[in-house]
Write a protein that holds these residues in place. Structure first.
Motif, PDB file in Angstrom:
ATOM      1  N   UNK A  66      25.127 -22.216  83.012  1.00  0.00           N
ATOM      2  CA  UNK A  66      23.694 -22.186  83.678  1.00  0.00           C
ATOM      3  C   UNK A  66      23.185 -23.138  82.623  1.00  0.00           C
ATOM      4  N   UNK A  67      22.452 -24.240  83.085  1.00  0.00           N
ATOM      5  CA  UNK A  67      21.854 -25.378  82.120  1.00  0.00           C
ATOM      6  C   UNK A  67      20.751 -24.702  81.311  1.00  0.00           C
ATOM      7  N   UNK A  68      19.968 -23.569  82.005  1.00  0.00           N
ATOM      8  CA  UNK A  68      19.097 -23.086  81.328  1.00  0.00           C
ATOM      9  C   UNK A  68      19.550 -22.478  80.079  1.00  0.00           C
ATOM     10  N   UNK A  69      20.560 -21.545  80.203  1.00  0.00           N
ATOM     11  CA  UNK A  69      21.009 -20.946  79.199  1.00  0.00           C
ATOM     12  C   UNK A  69      21.806 -21.644  78.006  1.00  0.00           C
ATOM     13  N   UNK A  70      22.297 -22.647  78.541  1.00  0.00           N
ATOM     14  CA  UNK A  70      22.835 -23.703  77.557  1.00  0.00           C
ATOM     15  C   UNK A  70      22.071 -24.386  76.513  1.00  0.00           C
ATOM     16  N   UNK A  71      20.796 -24.787  77.373  1.00  0.00           N
ATOM     17  CA  UNK A  71      19.722 -25.357  76.604  1.00  0.00           C
ATOM     18  C   UNK A  71      19.050 -24.293  75.617  1.00  0.00           C
ATOM     19  N   UNK A  72      19.122 -23.045  75.945  1.00  0.00           N
ATOM     20  CA  UNK A  72      18.353 -22.047  74.936  1.00  0.00           C
ATOM     21  C   UNK A  72      19.408 -21.925  73.838  1.00  0.00           C
ATOM     22  N   UNK A  73      20.593 -21.794  74.079  1.00  0.00           N
ATOM     23  CA  UNK A  73      21.406 -21.629  73.286  1.00  0.00           C
ATOM     24  C   UNK A  73      21.465 -22.663  72.049  1.00  0.00           C
ATOM     25  N   UNK A  74      21.304 -23.752  72.535  1.00  0.00           N
ATOM     26  CA  UNK A  74      21.249 -25.172  71.692  1.00  0.00           C
ATOM     27  C   UNK A  74      19.623 -24.942  70.679  1.00  0.00           C
ATOM     28  N   UNK A  75      18.669 -24.521  71.385  1.00  0.00           N
ATOM     29  CA  UNK A  75      17.628 -24.339  70.748  1.00  0.00           C
ATOM     30  C   UNK A  75      17.769 -23.130  69.751  1.00  0.00           C
ATOM     31  N   UNK A  76      18.427 -22.105  70.057  1.00  0.00           N
ATOM     32  CA  UNK A  76      18.653 -20.813  69.291  1.00  0.00           C
ATOM     33  C   UNK A  76      19.133 -21.518  67.865  1.00  0.00           C
ATOM     34  N   UNK A  77      20.103 -22.114  67.840  1.00  0.00           N
ATOM     35  CA  UNK A  77      20.398 -22.913  66.772  1.00  0.00           C
ATOM     36  C   UNK A  77      19.664 -23.360  65.873  1.00  0.00           C
ATOM     37  N   UNK A  78      18.672 -24.121  66.486  1.00  0.00           N
ATOM     38  CA  UNK A  78      17.511 -24.892  65.783  1.00  0.00           C
ATOM     39  C   UNK A  78      16.798 -23.591  65.129  1.00  0.00           C
ATOM     40  N   UNK A  79      16.614 -22.696  65.857  1.00  0.00           N
ATOM     41  CA  UNK A  79      15.381 -21.531  65.262  1.00  0.00           C
ATOM     42  C   UNK A  79      16.277 -20.754  64.241  1.00  0.00           C
ATOM     43  N   UNK A  80      17.708 -20.615  64.443  1.00  0.00           N
ATOM     44  CA  UNK A  80      18.500 -19.956  63.280  1.00  0.00           C
ATOM     45  C   UNK A  80      18.199 -20.934  61.934  1.00  0.00           C
ATOM     46  N   UNK A  81      18.513 -22.282  62.298  1.00  0.00           N
ATOM     47  CA  UNK A  81      18.476 -23.117  61.090  1.00  0.00           C
ATOM     48  C   UNK A  81      16.976 -23.154  60.304  1.00  0.00           C
ATOM     49  N   UNK A  82      15.878 -23.123  61.335  1.00  0.00           N
ATOM     50  CA  UNK A  82      14.633 -22.956  60.704  1.00  0.00           C
ATOM     51  C   UNK A  82      14.448 -21.744  59.814  1.00  0.00           C
ATOM     52  N   UNK A  83      14.822 -20.693  60.616  1.00  0.00           N
ATOM     53  CA  UNK A  83      14.522 -19.113  59.549  1.00  0.00           C
ATOM     54  C   UNK A  83      15.506 -19.280  58.420  1.00  0.00           C
ATOM     55  N   UNK A  84      16.668 -19.835  58.319  1.00  0.00           N
ATOM     56  CA  UNK A  84      17.751 -19.523  57.148  1.00  0.00           C
ATOM     57  C   UNK A  84      17.183 -20.463  56.134  1.00  0.00           C
ATOM     58  N   UNK A  85      16.883 -21.789  56.540  1.00  0.00           N
ATOM     59  CA  UNK A  85      16.397 -22.911  55.355  1.00  0.00           C
ATOM     60  C   UNK A  85      15.186 -22.616  54.764  1.00  0.00           C
ATOM     61  N   UNK A  86      14.217 -22.026  55.668  1.00  0.00           N
ATOM     62  CA  UNK A  86      12.896 -21.655  55.253  1.00  0.00           C
ATOM     63  C   UNK A  86      13.022 -20.670  53.922  1.00  0.00           C
ATOM     64  N   UNK A  87      13.753 -19.534  54.404  1.00  0.00           N
ATOM     65  CA  UNK A  87      13.935 -18.206  53.485  1.00  0.00           C
ATOM     66  C   UNK A  87      14.645 -18.803  52.109  1.00  0.00           C
ATOM     67  N   UNK A  88      15.805 -19.582  52.532  1.00  0.00           N
ATOM     68  CA  UNK A  88      16.447 -20.242  51.536  1.00  0.00           C
ATOM     69  C   UNK A  88      15.497 -20.741  50.509  1.00  0.00           C
ATOM     70  N   UNK A  89      14.840 -21.885  50.955  1.00  0.00           N
ATOM     71  CA  UNK A  89      13.907 -22.641  50.252  1.00  0.00           C
ATOM     72  C   UNK A  89      12.973 -21.697  49.578  1.00  0.00           C
ATOM     73  N   UNK A  90      12.468 -20.826  50.209  1.00  0.00           N
ATOM     74  CA  UNK A  90      11.470 -19.835  49.343  1.00  0.00           C
ATOM     75  C   UNK A  90      11.986 -19.173  48.237  1.00  0.00           C
ATOM     76  N   UNK A  91      13.203 -18.945  48.230  1.00  0.00           N
ATOM     77  CA  UNK A  91      13.869 -18.296  47.129  1.00  0.00           C
ATOM     78  C   UNK A  91      14.151 -19.420  45.924  1.00  0.00           C
ATOM     79  N   UNK A  92      14.753 -20.424  46.331  1.00  0.00           N
ATOM     80  CA  UNK A  92      15.102 -21.533  45.510  1.00  0.00           C
ATOM     81  C   UNK A  92      13.982 -22.005  44.587  1.00  0.00           C
TER      82      UNK A  92
END
Length: 230
Positions: A66-92
């Motif tokens: 399903x194109x919509x789900x594939x697009x969402x999965x790719x977008x989910x990777x970005x959201x995960x990156x945004x969350x992880x890097x922001x928290x990591x940066x806040x700690x560092x």
């Protein structure tokens, strides 16, 4: 595995959603701020890891036709990156309160560069497929990644610049938590359509003024104090 990742994602997400308000509203640097702040970081780490796991399964292990789900999965990777890097940066930035004019820790620079590149990649991808959400929302990652690299690679404007950077990193991490709840959790609880793009941007619209307020509060106070001592 997908089900396990989903359960972990829900546990981490709802825990973080409940916890984020305590460090935000309590005294900065106080006991409750520090202890609950770390619990929030652990919850967001679980959210990010589980999101990467689910997205990777959908993209690489069992590709969803399903194109919509594939697009969402790719977008989910970005959201995960945004969350992880922001928290990591806040700690560092807390660890390196007295950083050198040019910060040369490879992992710190790589994390911020990853957020910048992930945002740019999503913007290009969203433009190619004609998806407004995937085109414009990742601009937040581009802006934040560039700002983090600027902080690491240039001298601090004040001796307490790390306070502003810490708050910015953690509030940005909070944006992803509230966004997920606004788009997926709340609509299901009250039985409304979650597809409107405004729901994706509403937490950002709410939290950005908070970031600017904290930046002005702590940045202005510290600059004034340093000017007085001088």
């Amino acid at each position: 595995m997908f089900t396990l990742f989903l359960i972990a994602h829900l546990i981490g997400g709802f825990s973080s959603l409940l916890l984020l308000w305590i460090p935000l509203l309590t005294k900065k640097g106080g006991k409750w701020h520090n202890r609950v702040g770390w619990l929030f970081v652990y919850g967001m780490s679980l959210v990010s890891v589980s999101a990467v796991g689910m997205a990777s399964i959908r993209i690489f292990v069992q590709p969803d036709p399903t194109p919509e789900r594939m697009q969402f999965s790719i977008f989910l990777l970005f959201i995960a990156t945004l969350s992880a890097v922001s928290a990591y940066y806040g700690i560092r930035v807390l660890k390196f309160k007295k950083k050198e004019p040019i910060h040369r820790q490879p992992l710190d620079l790589a994390a911020s560069a990853l957020l910048l590149l992930a945002g740019l990649g999503c913007v290009v991808y969203g433009t190619m497929i004609g998806n407004s959400l995937i085109t414009f929302f990742p601009l937040l990652g581009v802006f934040l990644g560039a700002g983090q690299l600027r902080y690491w690679l240039k001298p601090m404007t004040t001796k307490k610049s790390w306070i502003v950077e810490h708050i910015t990193g953690m509030l940005t991490c909070s944006i992803s938590t509230v966004t997920a709840f606004t788009v997926f959790g709340a609509p299901r609880l009250i039985g409304v359509d979650s597809s409107h793009i405004l729901l994706w941007f509403l937490p950002t619209i709410i939290f950005l003024p908070l970031i600017f307020w904290f930046t002005n509060k702590y940045g202005a106070v510290k600059k004034s104090g340093e000017a007085t001592r001088a």
